[in-house]
Design a protein around this motif. Structure first.
Motif, mmCIF file in Angstrom:
data_model
loop_
_atom_site.group_PDB
_atom_site.id
_atom_site.type_symbol
_atom_site.label_atom_id
_atom_site.label_comp_id
_atom_site.label_asym_id
_atom_site.label_seq_id
_atom_site.Cartn_x
_atom_site.Cartn_y
_atom_site.Cartn_z
ATOM 1 N N SER A 22 1.181 -79.342 -1.035
ATOM 2 C CA SER A 22 2.200 -78.502 -0.679
ATOM 3 C C SER A 22 3.656 -78.755 -1.533
ATOM 4 O O SER A 22 4.367 -78.114 -1.655
ATOM 5 C CB SER A 22 2.655 -78.279 0.861
ATOM 6 N N PHE A 24 5.853 -80.510 -0.177
ATOM 7 C CA PHE A 24 6.717 -80.207 0.866
ATOM 8 C C PHE A 24 6.801 -81.481 1.652
ATOM 9 O O PHE A 24 6.184 -81.699 2.558
ATOM 10 C CB PHE A 24 6.328 -79.002 1.645
ATOM 11 N N VAL A 26 8.301 -84.131 4.420
ATOM 12 C CA VAL A 26 8.724 -84.104 5.764
ATOM 13 C C VAL A 26 9.002 -85.531 6.136
ATOM 14 O O VAL A 26 8.024 -86.320 6.172
ATOM 15 C CB VAL A 26 8.207 -82.948 6.713
ATOM 16 N N ASN A 42 4.811 -86.420 7.021
ATOM 17 C CA ASN A 42 3.504 -85.474 6.914
ATOM 18 C C ASN A 42 2.467 -86.094 6.063
ATOM 19 O O ASN A 42 2.772 -86.686 5.026
ATOM 20 C CB ASN A 42 3.800 -84.172 6.523
ATOM 21 N N THR A 51 -4.441 -81.653 8.069
ATOM 22 C CA THR A 51 -2.863 -82.363 7.761
ATOM 23 C C THR A 51 -2.164 -82.789 9.040
ATOM 24 O O THR A 51 -2.392 -81.952 10.076
ATOM 25 C CB THR A 51 -1.866 -81.095 7.111
ATOM 26 N N CYS A 53 1.492 -83.348 10.735
ATOM 27 C CA CYS A 53 2.872 -83.259 10.541
ATOM 28 C C CYS A 53 3.614 -84.619 10.801
ATOM 29 O O CYS A 53 3.227 -85.401 11.531
ATOM 30 C CB CYS A 53 3.269 -82.229 11.458
ATOM 31 N N GLU A 55 6.303 -84.974 12.447
ATOM 32 C CA GLU A 55 6.639 -85.322 13.926
ATOM 33 C C GLU A 55 5.528 -85.961 14.923
ATOM 34 O O GLU A 55 5.625 -86.789 15.453
ATOM 35 C CB GLU A 55 6.944 -84.058 14.711
ATOM 36 N N ILE A 75 14.016 -83.920 12.355
ATOM 37 C CA ILE A 75 12.963 -83.436 11.377
ATOM 38 C C ILE A 75 13.789 -83.189 10.084
ATOM 39 O O ILE A 75 14.698 -82.617 10.274
ATOM 40 C CB ILE A 75 12.280 -82.161 11.751
ATOM 41 N N SER A 85 11.956 -75.841 11.054
ATOM 42 C CA SER A 85 11.749 -76.189 12.483
ATOM 43 C C SER A 85 10.259 -76.681 12.739
ATOM 44 O O SER A 85 9.384 -76.392 12.019
ATOM 45 C CB SER A 85 11.922 -75.008 13.460
ATOM 46 N N CYS A 87 6.360 -77.147 13.680
ATOM 47 C CA CYS A 87 5.491 -76.043 13.864
ATOM 48 C C CYS A 87 5.084 -75.886 15.419
ATOM 49 O O CYS A 87 5.347 -76.655 16.085
ATOM 50 C CB CYS A 87 4.103 -76.403 12.953
HETATM 51 N N1 THU Z 1 5.306 -79.875 8.041
HETATM 52 C C1 THU Z 1 5.718 -81.121 8.757
HETATM 53 O O1 THU Z 1 5.496 -82.291 8.782
HETATM 54 N N2 THU Z 1 6.624 -80.721 9.991
HETATM 55 C C2 THU Z 1 7.164 -79.486 10.040
HETATM 56 O O2 THU Z 1 7.953 -79.499 10.899
HETATM 57 C C3 THU Z 1 6.667 -78.269 9.251
HETATM 58 C C4 THU Z 1 5.497 -78.862 8.275
HETATM 59 C C5 THU Z 1 4.282 -80.295 7.076
HETATM 60 C C6 THU Z 1 2.759 -79.991 6.951
HETATM 61 C C7 THU Z 1 2.572 -79.682 5.571
HETATM 62 O O3 THU Z 1 1.999 -81.041 5.149
HETATM 63 C C8 THU Z 1 3.735 -79.076 5.001
HETATM 64 O O4 THU Z 1 5.053 -79.607 5.798
HETATM 65 C C9 THU Z 1 3.895 -77.867 4.371
HETATM 66 O O5 THU Z 1 3.696 -77.067 5.386
#
Ligand code: THU
Length: 133
Positions: A22, A24, A26, A42, A51, A53, A55, A75, A85, A87
């Motif tokens: 991703s 992305f 976190v 994450n 995956t 997260c 948190e 977060i 926020s 998930c």
């Molecule tokens: N993700 C988190 O780790 N925490 C969140 O609150 C939102 C999403 C991660 C999951 C995945 O690895 C990436 O962000 C994209 O969704």
């Protein structure tokens, strides 16, 4: 510790995210009852559903260390245009261990963040009074 300081702790670790799918990142920081900070990132997998997260990584790390009482969670997700926020799965998992008034701060920078509670984020949790309507 202030919530914004907890968000800064989450920022410190977000670059350790394993997020090659991703892109992305976190980071999360969990404030324990005795004022320790337990962090998580994450951790993605080529089988996307595996995956974990940030948190839940933080929460599971704390539980593994024998800590199960918490004051707040932060977060930090710098790759989002807006604060991200937790998930639905993470909201549900957190609800095993904290009350509806549990503070949740989430931001995409240390200047752009939202402060909420788990009860706000997980409808009906802590809203048992609605059953009387
Ligand atoms: N993700 C988190 O780790 N925490 C969140 O609150 C939102 C999403 C991660 C999951 C995945 O690895 C990436 O962000 C994209 O969704």
């Amino acid at each position: 510790m202030e919530l914004i300081e907890l968000l800064a702790e989450a920022e410190k670790v977000c670059n350790r995210a394993y997020a090659p799918y991703s892109n992305f990142r976190v980071g999360s920081a969990l404030l324990t009852k005795d004022d320790r900070v337990i962090t998580g990132v994450n951790v993605e997998n080529r089988s996307f559903g595996l995956t974990n997260c940030a948190e839940r990584t933080a929460l599971f790390t704390a539980l593994t260390q024998g800590i199960d009482e918490f004051k707040a969670i932060a977060i930090y997700a710098p790759d989002g245009d807006e604060p991200t926020s937790p998930c639905g799965a993470c909201r549900q998992v957190l609800s095993e261990f904290v009350k509806p008034d549990f503070p949740v701060i989430f931001g995409n920078s240390l200047e752009n963040y939202v402060i909420s509670t788990l009860g706000e984020l997980l409808p009906y949790y802590g809203l048992e009074h609605l059953k009387d309507r």
